[in-house]
Design an enzyme around this catalytic site. Structure first.
Site, mmCIF file in Angstrom:
data_model
loop_
_atom_site.group_PDB
_atom_site.id
_atom_site.type_symbol
_atom_site.label_atom_id
_atom_site.label_comp_id
_atom_site.label_asym_id
_atom_site.label_seq_id
_atom_site.Cartn_x
_atom_site.Cartn_y
_atom_site.Cartn_z
ATOM 1 N N SER A 49 0.846 -1.197 0.000
ATOM 2 C CA SER A 49 0.000 0.000 0.000
ATOM 3 C C SER A 49 0.883 1.250 0.000
ATOM 4 O O SER A 49 2.091 1.164 0.234
ATOM 5 C CB SER A 49 -0.898 0.009 1.243
ATOM 6 O OG SER A 49 -0.111 0.251 2.401
ATOM 7 N N ASP A 81 -1.220 -1.675 -3.917
ATOM 8 C CA ASP A 81 -2.577 -1.783 -3.378
ATOM 9 C C ASP A 81 -3.159 -0.366 -3.226
ATOM 10 O O ASP A 81 -2.541 0.497 -2.601
ATOM 11 C CB ASP A 81 -2.489 -2.484 -2.014
ATOM 12 C CG ASP A 81 -3.843 -2.907 -1.475
ATOM 13 O OD1 ASP A 81 -4.779 -3.110 -2.269
ATOM 14 O OD2 ASP A 81 -3.956 -3.053 -0.231
ATOM 15 N N HIS A 82 -4.321 -0.131 -3.804
ATOM 16 C CA HIS A 82 -5.030 1.148 -3.672
ATOM 17 C C HIS A 82 -4.217 2.383 -4.072
ATOM 18 O O HIS A 82 -4.156 3.369 -3.318
ATOM 19 C CB HIS A 82 -5.557 1.349 -2.239
ATOM 20 C CG HIS A 82 -6.615 0.364 -1.874
ATOM 21 N ND1 HIS A 82 -7.901 0.438 -2.338
ATOM 22 C CD2 HIS A 82 -6.569 -0.747 -1.095
ATOM 23 C CE1 HIS A 82 -8.604 -0.580 -1.861
ATOM 24 N NE2 HIS A 82 -7.827 -1.324 -1.111
ATOM 25 N N GLU A 133 -11.244 -0.212 -9.847
ATOM 26 C CA GLU A 133 -12.307 -0.492 -8.867
ATOM 27 C C GLU A 133 -13.580 0.278 -9.185
ATOM 28 O O GLU A 133 -13.547 1.460 -9.514
ATOM 29 C CB GLU A 133 -11.849 -0.159 -7.436
ATOM 30 C CG GLU A 133 -12.960 -0.401 -6.390
ATOM 31 C CD GLU A 133 -12.490 -0.397 -4.928
ATOM 32 O OE1 GLU A 133 -11.352 -0.818 -4.661
ATOM 33 O OE2 GLU A 133 -13.277 0.031 -4.072
ATOM 34 N N HIS A 179 -12.737 -2.953 4.688
ATOM 35 C CA HIS A 179 -11.385 -3.108 5.215
ATOM 36 C C HIS A 179 -11.396 -3.145 6.747
ATOM 37 O O HIS A 179 -12.302 -2.602 7.368
ATOM 38 C CB HIS A 179 -10.496 -1.961 4.732
ATOM 39 C CG HIS A 179 -10.220 -2.015 3.265
ATOM 40 N ND1 HIS A 179 -10.689 -1.080 2.384
ATOM 41 C CD2 HIS A 179 -9.521 -2.912 2.530
ATOM 42 C CE1 HIS A 179 -10.285 -1.397 1.161
ATOM 43 N NE2 HIS A 179 -9.578 -2.506 1.218
ATOM 44 N N SER A 213 -10.417 -10.423 4.849
ATOM 45 C CA SER A 213 -9.940 -11.134 6.043
ATOM 46 C C SER A 213 -11.123 -11.747 6.774
ATOM 47 O O SER A 213 -12.213 -11.166 6.800
ATOM 48 C CB SER A 213 -9.199 -10.164 6.978
ATOM 49 O OG SER A 213 -7.868 -9.978 6.540
HETATM 50 P P1 13P Z 1 -8.662 -6.789 5.055
HETATM 51 O O1 13P Z 1 -8.634 -5.571 5.912
HETATM 52 O O2 13P Z 1 -9.968 -7.515 5.164
HETATM 53 O O3 13P Z 1 -7.515 -7.708 5.312
HETATM 54 O O4 13P Z 1 -8.572 -6.305 3.519
HETATM 55 C C1 13P Z 1 -7.331 -6.021 2.929
HETATM 56 C C2 13P Z 1 -7.446 -5.347 1.600
HETATM 57 O O5 13P Z 1 -8.479 -5.295 0.969
HETATM 58 C C3 13P Z 1 -6.222 -4.730 1.060
HETATM 59 O O6 13P Z 1 -6.461 -4.048 -0.128
HETATM 60 O O1 G3H Z 2 -6.535 -1.392 2.026
HETATM 61 C C1 G3H Z 2 -6.057 -1.545 3.135
HETATM 62 C C2 G3H Z 2 -4.888 -2.425 3.333
HETATM 63 O O2 G3H Z 2 -5.129 -3.248 4.445
HETATM 64 C C3 G3H Z 2 -3.625 -1.604 3.502
HETATM 65 O O3 G3H Z 2 -3.666 -0.899 4.691
HETATM 66 O O4 G3H Z 2 -3.077 1.429 3.988
HETATM 67 O O5 G3H Z 2 -2.908 0.704 6.385
HETATM 68 O O6 G3H Z 2 -1.275 -0.140 4.688
HETATM 69 P P1 G3H Z 2 -2.667 0.366 4.943
HETATM 70 ZN ZN ZN Z 3 -8.364 -3.123 -0.292
#
Ligand code: 13P
Ligand code: G3H
Ligand code: ZN
Ligand code: NA
Length: 308
Positions: A49, A81-82, A133, A179, A213
């Site tokens: 991330s 990620d994101h 997304e 999340h 999760s």
């Molecule tokens: P969780 O918080 O359910 O583990 O999701 C993680 C996620 O979507 C990261 O992009």
């Molecule tokens: O999308 C959320 C993921 O769990 C990453 O979390 O942005 O705190 O690293 P973070």
């Molecule tokens: Zn996510």
């Protein structure tokens, strides 16, 4: 080798299973995940991330992942990620990632398309794949805290146009997951009817499930027993994840489960060994806990064991 997710998703779609995408922030997390995948011969997506990149530094994470690839010999995809801007995506592409997510889901449809297409054009010119997304998850996405009221399921009427006009390689959807460790106040419920409709509109196209999760009760209990306070923590039941994996979902994102395992194990260790202060003594068992969870997810939930 370092690979994109293209081949992984193609096989996962056809084989009716999903690839695990696990968030990484440090060496122990990377080692726990990759040692598990090696033992059960699973392909892997390691995702970073913006916050992880800020915490650990792009180069450190990339080199640690390269070490894991060398040690395991597994096909591993390194994914942003994101991602929220073109610049961030470009920086990760230029820095060796093989996949990026551009999350324009909080923008209006046309702006989401424009931003996503800009990333796709650059990424594809470098051989990198892109996840887009549609729909908004409740919970915390990096710095953006999406309230329940702002969350919205993916509209199946938009998916074909979005995929066609952007050229994305996979699509993250919102069907009721969120999340973090507090996903449902009452009973867990996912909109499988929406997933089915998306699958019908985009046959053969890989779908991504965020917020997946299961918030394993044994680790929540461990945290609460040894000084933590996480009452009401709740995740997605693993049966629902199995069902999603058997459908068009080819990538299942898991971060919170690893955080809970790490934190629970360390809390327990400190409570039971108050005089110890060598980090290896508590980071070692935490790494082992992550390894066991990832193995469990791969073998019992995702079904991607033996597919590397
Ligand atoms: P969780 O918080 O359910 O583990 O999701 C993680 C996620 O979507 C990261 O992009
Ligand atoms: O999308 C959320 C993921 O769990 C990453 O979390 O942005 O705190 O690293 P973070
Ligand atoms: Zn996510
Ligand atoms: Na699947």
């Amino acid at each position: 080798p370092l690979v994109t997710s293209t081949e992984m998703f193609k096989k996962a779609y056809e084989g009716k299973y999903a690839i695990g995408a696990f968030n990484v922030n440090n060496m122990e997390i990377i080692q726990g995940i990759t040692e598990a995948a090696k033992e059960v011969n699973a392909p892997l997506i390691l995702q970073v991330s913006a916050g992880a990149r800020k915490y650990a530094n792009h180069t450190y994470l990339m080199k640690l992942i390269e070490a894991a690839i060398e040690e395991t010999g597994l096909p591993i995809c390194v994914h942003l990620d994101h991602g929220d801007t073109f610049e961030l995506c470009k920086s990760c592409i230029d820095g060796g990632f093989t996949s990026v997510m551009i999350d324009g889901s909080h923008h209006p449809f046309e702006e989401n398309i424009k931003l996503t297409k800009q990333v796709v054009d650059y990424a594809h010119s470098k051989g990198v794949v892109v996840e887009g997304e549609l729909g908004r998850l409740a919970g915390i996405e990096d710095d953006v805290n999406v309230s329940d009221a702002d969350a919205a399921f993916t509209d199946p009427d938009q998916v074909e146009e979005f995929v066609q006009r952007t050229g994305v390689d996979s699509l993250a959807i919102a069907i009721g997951t969120s999340h973090g460790a507090f996903k449902f106040k009452g009973e867990a419920k996912l909109r499988f009817d929406i997933l089915e409709e998306i699958e019908r509109r985009l046959p053969g196209f890989p779908i991504v499930l965020h917020g997946a999760s299961s918030v394993m009760p044994e680790y929540v209990e461990m945290i609460n027993k040894f000084g933590g306070q996480m009452p009401g923590a709740k995740g997605v039941p693993e049966d629902m994840l199995r069902k999603a994996a058997s459908m068009a979902v080819c990538k299942i994102n898991i971060d919170s489960d690893l955080r809970l395992a790490l934190t629970g194990t360390i809390r327990k260790y400190f409570a039971e060994n108050p005089s110890h202060f060598d980090p290896r003594q508590y980071l070692g068992p935490a790494r082992t806990a992550i390894k066991e969870i990832v193995k469990h997810k791969i073998v019992n939930v995702l079904g991607c064991d033996g597919k590397a």
